[in-house]
Design a protein around this motif. Structure first.
Motif, PDB file in Angstrom:
ATOM      1  N   VAL A  89       0.954  -1.130   0.038  1.00 21.97           N
ATOM      2  CA  VAL A  89      -0.041   0.009  -0.142  1.00 21.97           C
ATOM      3  C   VAL A  89       0.752   1.248  -0.074  1.00 21.97           C
ATOM      4  N   TRP A  90       2.065   1.423   0.639  1.00 20.71           N
ATOM      5  CA  TRP A  90       2.793   2.452   0.923  1.00 20.71           C
ATOM      6  C   TRP A  90       3.524   2.729  -0.323  1.00 20.71           C
ATOM      7  N   VAL A  91       3.964   1.616  -1.170  1.00 25.24           N
ATOM      8  CA  VAL A  91       4.693   1.978  -2.296  1.00 25.24           C
ATOM      9  C   VAL A  91       3.556   2.341  -3.351  1.00 25.24           C
ATOM     10  N   ASN A  92       2.493   1.907  -3.253  1.00 21.89           N
ATOM     11  CA  ASN A  92       1.493   2.437  -4.540  1.00 21.89           C
ATOM     12  C   ASN A  92       0.966   3.783  -4.063  1.00 21.89           C
ATOM     13  N   LEU A  93       0.877   4.041  -2.983  1.00 20.40           N
ATOM     14  CA  LEU A  93       0.422   5.433  -2.747  1.00 20.40           C
ATOM     15  C   LEU A  93       1.409   6.371  -2.992  1.00 20.40           C
ATOM     16  N   ALA A  94       2.812   6.188  -2.598  1.00 20.54           N
ATOM     17  CA  ALA A  94       3.904   6.996  -2.793  1.00 20.54           C
ATOM     18  C   ALA A  94       4.234   7.272  -3.976  1.00 20.54           C
ATOM     19  N   VAL A  95       4.568   6.254  -5.055  1.00 21.81           N
ATOM     20  CA  VAL A  95       5.223   6.319  -6.288  1.00 21.81           C
ATOM     21  C   VAL A  95       4.499   5.208  -7.330  1.00 21.81           C
ATOM     22  N   GLY A  96       3.622   4.344  -6.791  1.00 22.57           N
ATOM     23  CA  GLY A  96       2.869   3.462  -7.766  1.00 22.57           C
ATOM     24  C   GLY A  96       4.030   2.284  -7.954  1.00 22.57           C
ATOM     25  N   MET A  97       3.551   0.995  -8.161  1.00 23.07           N
ATOM     26  CA  MET A  97       4.402  -0.056  -8.611  1.00 23.07           C
ATOM     27  C   MET A  97       4.460  -0.060 -10.134  1.00 23.07           C
ATOM     28  N   ILE A  98       3.392   0.126 -10.823  1.00 23.11           N
ATOM     29  CA  ILE A  98       3.217  -0.085 -12.280  1.00 23.11           C
ATOM     30  C   ILE A  98       3.141   1.591 -12.613  1.00 23.11           C
ATOM     31  N   GLY A  99       4.022   2.004 -13.453  1.00 26.29           N
ATOM     32  CA  GLY A  99       4.004   3.432 -13.699  1.00 26.29           C
ATOM     33  C   GLY A  99       4.020   4.192 -12.658  1.00 26.29           C
ATOM     34  N   ASN A 100       3.257   5.362 -12.525  1.00 29.46           N
ATOM     35  CA  ASN A 100       3.099   6.284 -11.307  1.00 29.46           C
ATOM     36  C   ASN A 100       2.054   5.883 -10.383  1.00 29.46           C
ATOM     37  N   GLU A 101       1.831   6.592  -9.274  1.00 30.06           N
ATOM     38  CA  GLU A 101       0.744   6.387  -8.305  1.00 30.06           C
ATOM     39  C   GLU A 101      -0.743   6.506  -9.096  1.00 30.06           C
ATOM     40  N   ASP A 102      -0.804   7.149 -10.098  1.00 26.67           N
ATOM     41  CA  ASP A 102      -2.133   7.366 -10.759  1.00 26.67           C
ATOM     42  C   ASP A 102      -2.449   6.532 -11.635  1.00 26.67           C
ATOM     43  N   ASN A 103      -1.494   5.572 -12.094  1.00 24.35           N
ATOM     44  CA  ASN A 103      -1.888   4.254 -13.009  1.00 24.35           C
ATOM     45  C   ASN A 103      -2.966   3.459 -12.377  1.00 24.35           C
ATOM     46  N   PRO A 104      -4.056   3.222 -13.221  1.00 25.54           N
ATOM     47  CA  PRO A 104      -5.038   2.517 -12.708  1.00 25.54           C
ATOM     48  C   PRO A 104      -4.824   1.018 -12.659  1.00 25.54           C
ATOM     49  N   ALA A 105      -3.639   0.431 -13.457  1.00 21.87           N
ATOM     50  CA  ALA A 105      -3.019  -1.037 -13.163  1.00 21.87           C
ATOM     51  C   ALA A 105      -2.609  -1.141 -11.703  1.00 21.87           C
ATOM     52  N   ASN A 106      -2.304  -0.118 -11.032  1.00 24.56           N
ATOM     53  CA  ASN A 106      -1.944  -0.316  -9.519  1.00 24.56           C
ATOM     54  C   ASN A 106      -3.305  -0.827  -8.756  1.00 24.56           C
ATOM     55  N   LEU A 107      -4.329  -0.533  -9.148  1.00 22.22           N
ATOM     56  CA  LEU A 107      -5.521  -1.169  -8.566  1.00 22.22           C
ATOM     57  C   LEU A 107      -5.695  -2.691  -8.302  1.00 22.22           C
ATOM     58  N   LEU A 108      -4.764  -3.306  -9.107  1.00 22.70           N
ATOM     59  CA  LEU A 108      -4.688  -4.640  -9.059  1.00 22.70           C
ATOM     60  C   LEU A 108      -4.014  -5.145  -7.756  1.00 22.70           C
ATOM     61  N   PHE A 109      -3.100  -4.285  -7.240  1.00 22.20           N
ATOM     62  CA  PHE A 109      -2.593  -4.685  -5.986  1.00 22.20           C
ATOM     63  C   PHE A 109      -3.771  -4.873  -4.908  1.00 22.20           C
ATOM     64  N   GLY A 110      -4.576  -3.971  -4.680  1.00 23.55           N
ATOM     65  CA  GLY A 110      -5.763  -3.948  -4.012  1.00 23.55           C
ATOM     66  C   GLY A 110      -6.416  -5.349  -4.000  1.00 23.55           C
ATOM     67  N   GLY A 111      -6.381  -5.894  -5.101  1.00 22.98           N
ATOM     68  CA  GLY A 111      -7.087  -7.287  -5.397  1.00 22.98           C
ATOM     69  C   GLY A 111      -6.198  -8.457  -4.580  1.00 22.98           C
ATOM     70  N   VAL A 112      -4.840  -8.342  -4.524  1.00 21.68           N
ATOM     71  CA  VAL A 112      -4.147  -9.069  -3.923  1.00 21.68           C
ATOM     72  C   VAL A 112      -4.448  -9.084  -2.356  1.00 21.68           C
ATOM     73  N   LEU A 113      -4.521  -7.863  -1.970  1.00 19.50           N
ATOM     74  CA  LEU A 113      -4.652  -7.584  -0.476  1.00 19.50           C
ATOM     75  C   LEU A 113      -5.965  -8.175  -0.202  1.00 19.50           C
ATOM     76  N   LEU A 114      -7.022  -8.010  -1.030  1.00 18.87           N
ATOM     77  CA  LEU A 114      -8.254  -8.434  -0.962  1.00 18.87           C
ATOM     78  C   LEU A 114      -8.484 -10.073  -0.953  1.00 18.87           C
ATOM     79  N   VAL A 115      -7.693 -10.605  -1.763  1.00 17.82           N
ATOM     80  CA  VAL A 115      -7.347 -12.395  -1.672  1.00 17.82           C
ATOM     81  C   VAL A 115      -6.963 -12.614  -0.257  1.00 17.82           C
ATOM     82  N   ALA A 116      -6.015 -11.907   0.127  1.00 18.78           N
ATOM     83  CA  ALA A 116      -5.311 -12.310   1.603  1.00 18.78           C
ATOM     84  C   ALA A 116      -6.351 -12.061   2.557  1.00 18.78           C
ATOM     85  N   LEU A 117      -6.988 -10.987   2.647  1.00 19.02           N
ATOM     86  CA  LEU A 117      -7.869 -10.974   3.854  1.00 19.02           C
ATOM     87  C   LEU A 117      -9.103 -11.551   3.654  1.00 19.02           C
TER      88      LEU A 117
END
Length: 188
Positions: A89-117
């Motif tokens: 979450v921290w990396v995605n909010l700060a700079v984004g993992m794919i492209g920058n933090e505004d890249n919609p592809a970064n929302l995929l990581f929310g799916g990973v967290l949702l799977v875990a939770l």
């Protein structure tokens, strides 16, 4: 000291509670201190609130886990999963993992967290089910790494893929906890 009821009915405490919450407070204070010495750190109130909420969720989640089980492997598995989720979450909010933090592809990581939770909740936080949930989160993370590779982000795909490792470590630690909790205890 935070206390809960143990597996055998005894009161259980978390001796790391003060260090965990104190470390979180220190981590939250670092940007404020850095802003006094450099202009490269520029946090506003919303940044401090967001980080405070993230830290409170991470620390609070670990406190709950210490009440669920006194098993060291279980607690370590939860700690690894929480730190992995926090950094994601921290990396995605700060700079984004794919492209920058505004890249919609970064929302995929929310799916990973949702799977875990969601997996943790469906497993009722029992170690065997938690192992499956964390392994599934690792698979979801790996799928995003493959997506990033085919989307032309080769170097980022490797970075994203590295996040598979702590999810797998957490899964393995939950397996260890499940084995140790299923073994009969020797009672005097």
């Amino acid at each position: 000291m935070a206390q809960g009821i143990g597996d055998n009915g005894a009161v259980r405490g978390n001796r790391w509670s003060m260090a965990i919450w104190g470390g979180a407070a220190l981590l939250l204070a670092l940007p404020a201190v850095a802003m006094r010495f450099t202009t490269e750190v520029d946090w506003g109130p919303e940044d401090f609130i967001t980080m405070g909420l993230l830290l409170a969720a991470a620390c609070g989640g670990y406190e709950v886990a210490t009440r669920i089980s006194g098993n060291t492997a279980y607690r370590a598995a939860v700690a690894v999963a929480i730190v992995t989720a926090f950094v994601t979450v921290w990396v995605n909010l700060a700079v984004g993992m794919i492209g920058n933090e505004d890249n919609p592809a970064n929302l995929l990581f929310g799916g990973v967290l949702l799977v875990a939770l969601l997996g943790a909740v469906l497993a009722w936080f029992r170690p065997r089910g938690m192992a499956v949930a964390m392994a599934t989160a690792a698979l979801a993370q790996g799928t995003i790494a493959v997506y990033a590779l085919f989307a032309g982000h080769g170097a980022l795909a490797l970075f994203i893929g590295l996040f598979v490792l702590p999810w797998l470590l957490s899964a393995q630690l939950f397996r260890v906890a499940a084995r140790s909790l299923s073994q009969p205890r020797n009672r005097p």
